[in-house]
Design a protein around this motif. Structure first.
Motif, PDB file in Angstrom:
ATOM      1  N   ARG A 127       0.500  -1.226   0.408  1.00 17.02           N
ATOM      2  CA  ARG A 127       0.146  -0.273   0.115  1.00 17.02           C
ATOM      3  C   ARG A 127       0.887   1.274  -0.085  1.00 17.02           C
ATOM      4  O   ARG A 127       1.886   1.172   0.915  1.00 17.02           O
ATOM      5  CB  ARG A 127      -1.010   0.337   0.905  1.00 17.02           C
ATOM      6  N   LEU A 128       0.719   2.136  -1.004  1.00 17.94           N
ATOM      7  CA  LEU A 128       1.805   3.400  -1.181  1.00 17.94           C
ATOM      8  C   LEU A 128       0.783   4.467  -0.443  1.00 17.94           C
ATOM      9  O   LEU A 128      -0.141   4.731  -0.747  1.00 17.94           O
ATOM     10  CB  LEU A 128       2.228   3.757  -2.792  1.00 17.94           C
ATOM     11  N   PHE A 129       1.836   5.187   0.289  1.00 21.65           N
ATOM     12  CA  PHE A 129       1.237   6.414   0.854  1.00 21.65           C
ATOM     13  C   PHE A 129       2.391   7.298   0.961  1.00 21.65           C
ATOM     14  O   PHE A 129       3.290   7.440   0.810  1.00 21.65           O
ATOM     15  CB  PHE A 129       1.414   6.136   3.360  1.00 21.65           C
ATOM     16  N   ASN A 130       1.453   8.850   0.904  1.00 22.63           N
ATOM     17  CA  ASN A 130       2.595   9.926   0.639  1.00 22.63           C
ATOM     18  C   ASN A 130       2.217  10.823   2.444  1.00 22.63           C
ATOM     19  O   ASN A 130       1.212  11.354   2.455  1.00 22.63           O
ATOM     20  CB  ASN A 130       2.268  10.681  -0.407  1.00 22.63           C
ATOM     21  N   ARG A 147      -1.418  10.633   3.772  1.00 27.85           N
ATOM     22  CA  ARG A 147      -2.076  10.089   2.327  1.00 27.85           C
ATOM     23  C   ARG A 147      -2.071   9.131   1.859  1.00 27.85           C
ATOM     24  O   ARG A 147      -1.027   8.663   0.946  1.00 27.85           O
ATOM     25  CB  ARG A 147      -2.070  11.344   1.848  1.00 27.85           C
ATOM     26  N   TYR A 148      -3.082   8.072   1.179  1.00 26.44           N
ATOM     27  CA  TYR A 148      -3.227   6.602   0.878  1.00 26.44           C
ATOM     28  C   TYR A 148      -2.840   7.582  -0.610  1.00 26.44           C
ATOM     29  O   TYR A 148      -4.333   7.738  -0.892  1.00 26.44           O
ATOM     30  CB  TYR A 148      -4.612   5.922   0.890  1.00 26.44           C
ATOM     31  N   LEU A 149      -2.307   7.074  -1.445  1.00 25.91           N
ATOM     32  CA  LEU A 149      -2.048   6.748  -2.663  1.00 25.91           C
ATOM     33  C   LEU A 149      -2.510   5.339  -4.046  1.00 25.91           C
ATOM     34  O   LEU A 149      -2.955   6.028  -5.103  1.00 25.91           O
ATOM     35  CB  LEU A 149      -0.666   7.280  -3.690  1.00 25.91           C
ATOM     36  N   GLY A 150      -2.092   4.324  -3.273  1.00 27.52           N
ATOM     37  CA  GLY A 150      -3.421   3.316  -3.687  1.00 27.52           C
ATOM     38  C   GLY A 150      -2.228   2.334  -3.425  1.00 27.52           C
ATOM     39  O   GLY A 150      -1.268   2.309  -3.146  1.00 27.52           O
ATOM     40  N   ASP A 151      -2.414   0.900  -3.702  1.00 21.68           N
ATOM     41  CA  ASP A 151      -2.040  -0.160  -3.815  1.00 21.68           C
ATOM     42  C   ASP A 151      -1.064  -0.057  -5.262  1.00 21.68           C
ATOM     43  O   ASP A 151      -1.209   0.235  -5.948  1.00 21.68           O
ATOM     44  CB  ASP A 151      -3.145  -1.027  -3.848  1.00 21.68           C
ATOM     45  N   TYR A 152      -0.754  -1.736  -5.626  1.00 24.04           N
ATOM     46  CA  TYR A 152       0.140  -2.425  -6.146  1.00 24.04           C
ATOM     47  C   TYR A 152      -0.771  -2.205  -8.090  1.00 24.04           C
ATOM     48  O   TYR A 152       0.163  -1.444  -8.748  1.00 24.04           O
ATOM     49  CB  TYR A 152       0.821  -3.527  -6.459  1.00 24.04           C
ATOM     50  N   ALA A 189       2.762  11.497 -11.285  1.00 18.64           N
ATOM     51  CA  ALA A 189       1.076  11.993 -10.570  1.00 18.64           C
ATOM     52  C   ALA A 189       0.624  11.450  -9.605  1.00 18.64           C
ATOM     53  O   ALA A 189       0.104  11.544  -9.182  1.00 18.64           O
ATOM     54  CB  ALA A 189       0.252  12.104 -11.762  1.00 18.64           C
ATOM     55  N   PHE A 190       0.894   9.370  -9.829  1.00 17.94           N
ATOM     56  CA  PHE A 190       0.269   9.395  -8.440  1.00 17.94           C
ATOM     57  C   PHE A 190       1.477   8.913  -7.821  1.00 17.94           C
ATOM     58  O   PHE A 190       0.184   9.039  -6.739  1.00 17.94           O
ATOM     59  CB  PHE A 190       0.790   7.418  -9.033  1.00 17.94           C
ATOM     60  N   LEU A 191       2.189   9.923  -7.355  1.00 14.67           N
ATOM     61  CA  LEU A 191       3.134  10.206  -6.726  1.00 14.67           C
ATOM     62  C   LEU A 191       2.248  11.272  -5.478  1.00 14.67           C
ATOM     63  O   LEU A 191       3.383  11.342  -5.141  1.00 14.67           O
ATOM     64  CB  LEU A 191       4.490   9.125  -6.447  1.00 14.67           C
ATOM     65  N   GLY A 192       2.224  11.653  -6.434  1.00 12.40           N
ATOM     66  CA  GLY A 192       1.902  13.028  -6.064  1.00 12.40           C
ATOM     67  C   GLY A 192       3.053  14.578  -6.367  1.00 12.40           C
ATOM     68  O   GLY A 192       3.049  15.577  -5.530  1.00 12.40           O
ATOM     69  N   LEU A 193       3.986  13.770  -7.144  1.00 13.15           N
ATOM     70  CA  LEU A 193       5.053  14.212  -6.867  1.00 13.15           C
ATOM     71  C   LEU A 193       4.930  15.293  -9.424  1.00 13.15           C
ATOM     72  O   LEU A 193       4.234  15.083 -10.215  1.00 13.15           O
ATOM     73  CB  LEU A 193       6.364  13.936  -7.825  1.00 13.15           C
ATOM     74  N   THR A 194       5.872  16.638  -9.212  1.00 15.17           N
ATOM     75  CA  THR A 194       5.470  17.044 -10.261  1.00 15.17           C
ATOM     76  C   THR A 194       6.887  15.998 -11.638  1.00 15.17           C
ATOM     77  O   THR A 194       7.933  15.666 -10.961  1.00 15.17           O
ATOM     78  CB  THR A 194       6.052  19.062  -9.972  1.00 15.17           C
ATOM     79  N   ALA A 195       6.419  16.065 -12.539  1.00 20.05           N
ATOM     80  CA  ALA A 195       7.089  15.783 -13.702  1.00 20.05           C
ATOM     81  C   ALA A 195       8.399  16.160 -13.610  1.00 20.05           C
ATOM     82  O   ALA A 195       8.663  17.599 -13.926  1.00 20.05           O
ATOM     83  CB  ALA A 195       6.573  15.432 -14.525  1.00 20.05           C
ATOM     84  N   PRO A 196       9.543  15.689 -13.660  1.00 21.23           N
ATOM     85  CA  PRO A 196      10.668  16.733 -14.200  1.00 21.23           C
ATOM     86  C   PRO A 196      10.614  16.702 -15.596  1.00 21.23           C
ATOM     87  O   PRO A 196      10.160  16.046 -16.433  1.00 21.23           O
ATOM     88  CB  PRO A 196      12.204  15.367 -13.558  1.00 21.23           C
ATOM     89  N   PRO A 197      10.977  17.272 -15.985  1.00 21.95           N
ATOM     90  CA  PRO A 197      11.207  18.520 -17.101  1.00 21.95           C
ATOM     91  C   PRO A 197      12.233  17.315 -18.107  1.00 21.95           C
ATOM     92  O   PRO A 197      13.539  16.883 -18.010  1.00 21.95           O
ATOM     93  CB  PRO A 197      11.795  20.137 -17.142  1.00 21.95           C
ATOM     94  N   GLY A 198      11.459  17.175 -19.684  1.00 29.21           N
ATOM     95  CA  GLY A 198      12.006  15.359 -20.533  1.00 29.21           C
ATOM     96  C   GLY A 198      11.883  14.162 -20.095  1.00 29.21           C
ATOM     97  O   GLY A 198      11.957  13.575 -21.260  1.00 29.21           O
ATOM     98  N   SER A 199      10.957  14.270 -19.130  1.00 32.02           N
ATOM     99  CA  SER A 199      10.051  13.305 -18.893  1.00 32.02           C
ATOM    100  C   SER A 199       9.159  12.787 -19.392  1.00 32.02           C
ATOM    101  O   SER A 199       8.298  13.554 -20.106  1.00 32.02           O
ATOM    102  CB  SER A 199       9.961  13.296 -17.535  1.00 32.02           C
ATOM    103  N   LYS A 200       8.993  11.707 -20.005  1.00 32.97           N
ATOM    104  CA  LYS A 200       8.133  10.642 -20.941  1.00 32.97           C
ATOM    105  C   LYS A 200       6.549  12.114 -20.089  1.00 32.97           C
ATOM    106  O   LYS A 200       5.742  12.066 -20.894  1.00 32.97           O
ATOM    107  CB  LYS A 200       7.996  10.146 -20.906  1.00 32.97           C
ATOM    108  N   GLU A 201       6.365  11.656 -18.577  1.00 37.44           N
ATOM    109  CA  GLU A 201       5.104  12.174 -18.022  1.00 37.44           C
ATOM    110  C   GLU A 201       4.880  13.772 -18.576  1.00 37.44           C
ATOM    111  O   GLU A 201       4.044  14.273 -18.300  1.00 37.44           O
ATOM    112  CB  GLU A 201       4.784  11.732 -16.879  1.00 37.44           C
ATOM    113  N   ALA A 202       6.178  14.560 -18.851  1.00 42.01           N
ATOM    114  CA  ALA A 202       5.930  15.801 -18.305  1.00 42.01           C
ATOM    115  C   ALA A 202       5.496  16.255 -19.893  1.00 42.01           C
ATOM    116  O   ALA A 202       5.062  16.839 -20.506  1.00 42.01           O
ATOM    117  CB  ALA A 202       7.225  16.308 -18.366  1.00 42.01           C
ATOM    118  N   GLU A 203       6.401  14.849 -20.915  1.00 44.75           N
ATOM    119  CA  GLU A 203       5.786  15.903 -22.263  1.00 44.75           C
ATOM    120  C   GLU A 203       4.448  15.193 -22.562  1.00 44.75           C
ATOM    121  O   GLU A 203       3.843  16.340 -23.464  1.00 44.75           O
ATOM    122  CB  GLU A 203       7.026  15.002 -23.192  1.00 44.75           C
ATOM    123  N   ALA A 204       3.830  14.398 -22.841  1.00 42.01           N
ATOM    124  CA  ALA A 204       2.788  13.969 -22.243  1.00 42.01           C
ATOM    125  C   ALA A 204       1.992  14.490 -21.726  1.00 42.01           C
ATOM    126  O   ALA A 204       1.052  15.510 -21.895  1.00 42.01           O
ATOM    127  CB  ALA A 204       2.551  12.540 -21.537  1.00 42.01           C
TER     128      ALA A 204
END
Length: 66
Positions: A20-23, A26-31, A45-60
């Motif tokens: 179980r993942l928490f921040n 705050r409960y984030l979710g399970d596996y 986004a799942f972890l509640g963090l800002t994606a770093p520039p150049g990452s696939k997530e930031a580009e999307a």
């Protein structure tokens, strides 16, 4: 932490099974939710963090906002 797990994610009896993942508390979710986030390139986004520039997530995210 167990009290922070949403009702729909708690087992019918016994304790919630890891992982179980928490921040903080705050409960984030399970596996399964983490795996889906990974498949969708949304781990930051799942972890509640800002994606770093150049990452696939930031580009999307930039494409979505454009």
């Amino acid at each position: 932490m167990r009290e922070n797990v949403p009702e729909d994610r708690r087992p019918a009896s016994g304790n919630p099974l890891p992982p179980r993942l928490f921040n903080d508390s705050r409960y984030l979710g399970d596996y399964e939710a983490f795996f889906e986030a990974r498949e969708n390139n949304a781990v930051y986004a799942f972890l509640g963090l800002t994606a770093p520039p150049g990452s696939k997530e930031a580009e999307a995210l930039a494409k979505q906002q454009a």
